[in-house]
Design an enzyme around this catalytic site. Sequence first.
Site, PDB file in Angstrom:
ATOM      1  N   THR B 146       1.105   0.621   7.480  1.00  0.00           N
ATOM      2  CA  THR B 146       0.415   1.561   6.578  1.00  0.00           C
ATOM      3  C   THR B 146       0.725   1.103   5.149  1.00  0.00           C
ATOM      4  OG1 THR B 146       2.275   3.087   6.875  1.00  0.00           O
ATOM      5  CG2 THR B 146       0.279   3.548   8.100  1.00  0.00           C
ATOM      6  N   LYS B 168       6.894  -1.003  12.226  1.00  0.00           N
ATOM      7  CA  LYS B 168       6.325  -0.623  10.930  1.00  0.00           C
ATOM      8  C   LYS B 168       7.033   0.644  10.475  1.00  0.00           C
ATOM      9  CE  LYS B 168       3.672   2.388   9.997  1.00  0.00           C
ATOM     10  NZ  LYS B 168       3.739   3.856   9.618  1.00  0.00           N
ATOM     11  N   THR B 179      11.903   6.416  16.264  1.00  0.00           N
ATOM     12  CA  THR B 179      11.650   5.923  14.914  1.00  0.00           C
ATOM     13  C   THR B 179      10.185   5.719  14.675  1.00  0.00           C
ATOM     14  OG1 THR B 179      12.007   4.153  13.370  1.00  0.00           O
ATOM     15  CG2 THR B 179      11.809   3.534  15.656  1.00  0.00           C
ATOM     16  N   GLU B 258       9.300   2.633   0.917  1.00  0.00           N
ATOM     17  CA  GLU B 258       8.267   2.785  -0.115  1.00  0.00           C
ATOM     18  C   GLU B 258       8.855   2.649  -1.509  1.00  0.00           C
ATOM     19  OE1 GLU B 258       4.746   5.268   2.122  1.00  0.00           O
ATOM     20  OE2 GLU B 258       6.369   6.380   1.213  1.00  0.00           O
ATOM     21  N   ASN B 383       3.589   7.940  -3.361  1.00  0.00           N
ATOM     22  CA  ASN B 383       3.497   9.224  -2.677  1.00  0.00           C
ATOM     23  C   ASN B 383       2.839  10.316  -3.495  1.00  0.00           C
ATOM     24  OD1 ASN B 383       4.584   8.737  -0.018  1.00  0.00           O
ATOM     25  ND2 ASN B 383       6.360   8.025  -1.181  1.00  0.00           N
ATOM     26  N   SER B 388      -5.276  10.492  -2.426  1.00  0.00           N
ATOM     27  CA  SER B 388      -6.278  10.612  -3.504  1.00  0.00           C
ATOM     28  C   SER B 388      -6.939   9.266  -3.778  1.00  0.00           C
ATOM     29  CB  SER B 388      -5.639  11.101  -4.789  1.00  0.00           C
ATOM     30  OG  SER B 388      -4.744  12.138  -4.558  1.00  0.00           O
TER      31      SER B 388
END
Lengths: 388, 388
Positions: B146, B168, B179, B258, B383, B388
């Site tokens: 992702t 991933k 996980t 991230e 995030n 959006s």
Amino acid sequence: MRLLGMQPKGFRCCAKNVGIKDTSLDFTVITSDVPAAAAAMFTRNSFCGPAITVGREHVRDGRLQAFVINSKNANVATGEQGLANVREVVRLVAEELSITPEDILPSSTGVIGRQLPMERLRQGIAGIQQQLRYGHLEQAAQAIMTTDTYPKMHCCRVGNATLVGIAKGVGMIEPDMATMLAYFMTDASLTPEQLHTILKDAVDDSFNMVSVDTDTSTSDTVAIMANGLAGEVNLADFQQALRDMCVRLARELARDGEGATKLIEVTVKNALDGQQAKRVAKSIVNSPLVKAAIFGADPNWGRIAMAIGKCYEQDTIVPEKTDIAFGYIPVYHRGLAMDEGHLSALKNYLRRDEISINVSLGLGDQQARVWGCDLSYDYVKINGTYTS
Amino acid sequence: MRLLGMQPKGFRCCAKNVGIKDTSLDFTVITSDVPAAAAAMFTRNSFCGPAITVGREHVRDGRLQAFVINSKNANVATGEQGLANVREVVRLVAEELSITPEDILPSSTGVIGRQLPMERLRQGIAGIQQQLRYGHLEQAAQAIMTTDTYPKMHCCRVGNATLVGIAKGVGMIEPDMATMLAYFMTDASLTPEQLHTILKDAVDDSFNMVSVDTDTSTSDTVAIMANGLAGEVNLADFQQALRDMCVRLARELARDGEGATKLIEVTVKNALDGQQAKRVAKSIVNSPLVKAAIFGADPNWGRIAMAIGKCYEQDTIVPEKTDIAFGYIPVYHRGLAMDEGHLSALKNYLRRDEISINVSLGLGDQQARVWGCDLSYDYVKINGTYTS
């Protein structure tokens, strides 16, 4: 913010710079002309500072006459020397004020792991008796700030008495049984036992419901002095006033959370019990993904479902009984996501600076309300360079 | 990353774009030529997706023949329709592959609260039998991403057999009992019971020790298929190989968290028990204040003390018995902060891209090691704009 007529009788204050880190206000003394009934609650962090140790000792008899608070240095993880230093600060202030050291509650807030600059404190404390003034509590509210962007103070009347509260705290905030720093001064006449009971009740529904970043500080303290100079008050009225003031200050702490651009209020209803409601509400308000989405006004409501669902350890969550709404905009209803038509309404709603998230678990009749804030670039910036 | 000679016998794979969100790879099928012994672990999030429900059903008999995974849509909070959709995907793939639907384990990862675009999936699945190729697992590793910045895959030999793992996961990561998504394929011959035991052991010490942001996903799945085509292997060797691979993949997930710029490894030693060691280690690696300080290379080590001390609910922490070090640089030793002389060494150390935090609680002889990452502007950016 000036108190003007609204000030409790017999409280004097001095806020000054003694040079702990820079030239901003960093040291404050608030004292009552007469010994006051008192109660206090402290952090439960095991690495608490020696000021907490001394404060616990001194409030045990339900009597205090002064708060002594420094910012810019938490005096935590400083060993025996740190404890000796806070005892010396208390002794020096007691000599200046001609009161007993055991009637002083000290607090320190700021960076962890550095000794207090004692020579500067000794110089700053000398002559402080002459610098005390009635009122001026807004300066104390200023002097206890660290990364706060504005001082937090509220005052109100209860019968003939006045209640004033000041608080600080923007980061390292997920208080438990106590909070950041908050001090209440009143001239109402109340017993230490009454104070303790109503303070605990008020803190449980206010400061203990705030979380900026899940981190529990080593210095949290909430304390109240009631010197009785305005005589007796209706206890229920005073309790309500203290509770309302705690909630107002708690909301302000969340709204002024480090880097925050939005206040987030999460209400969880229809839980099996209050603890479940609080756990689920805290899980939502503490989720970095929820916080970042709200910062970005991203209508990614699925993250609320994730945050509810991750409370599986202690809670049975039933998606088919769960409702999620932002304000009055429903986004998830008992197993089904909202109509995409609500998405533009949600996008508009997320531009506000106060975001309400309302959840019903459909399991019982208990509820809880907590406050937090969004996660912004500035939180990272402030905390990536705090000591550098 | 090409497997070349290193590929388990009898596994074919297809990774493609079916148009779930954009034009990147979003759908993959990995299948064994023969039914394989299998084991799997799943998220404990109460809002788990219907793919988890179906996966649990299908792995119960210890036998699988294919993994079917889509990214870009988690198919979570989608009610009865969501469950019907995943059953249809499984049925269509089973028909294509001429295997039984009950031997397929499905997974979905991506945004929560939207229905799968079934018409696109139906078209994408049609003819997939002809698109399967031996090897090519690196494309599967790519298709399950992702916000990952690169595909995670490892392979190794155990006796005559080969073990390949892909994974991933970069956000919404604090797995528990399972996980993110991770899949292992081997041609070793093992029983379902053996697989289950060694998978659980490996996951407990690897994926369950990773936390990017304390958020437990609704889609987490770890699964393994062993088709036996390479014959028997030494069980202890295989166990060690699987465990090492899980740790390597887990570290990669943390490093690719991230927005992460640094991997953080926290080791807590001399705890009373393993659970205490894990709680304290997780408290450190999850603290937003610790993470932001490490991002900024700010030597604010006092926050480690805070994060240890806030584990007061279940743990007795004794500051006078606690040691804290970054790598080999001691910063706190049993009640006393380090010499300021260490500060410049610490500043240098914090410029590295792998940060080790070593804590001794001085209470017992148990330990735990966990992995996480720093908190950066990019975490907030990713995030704040995810949908959006």
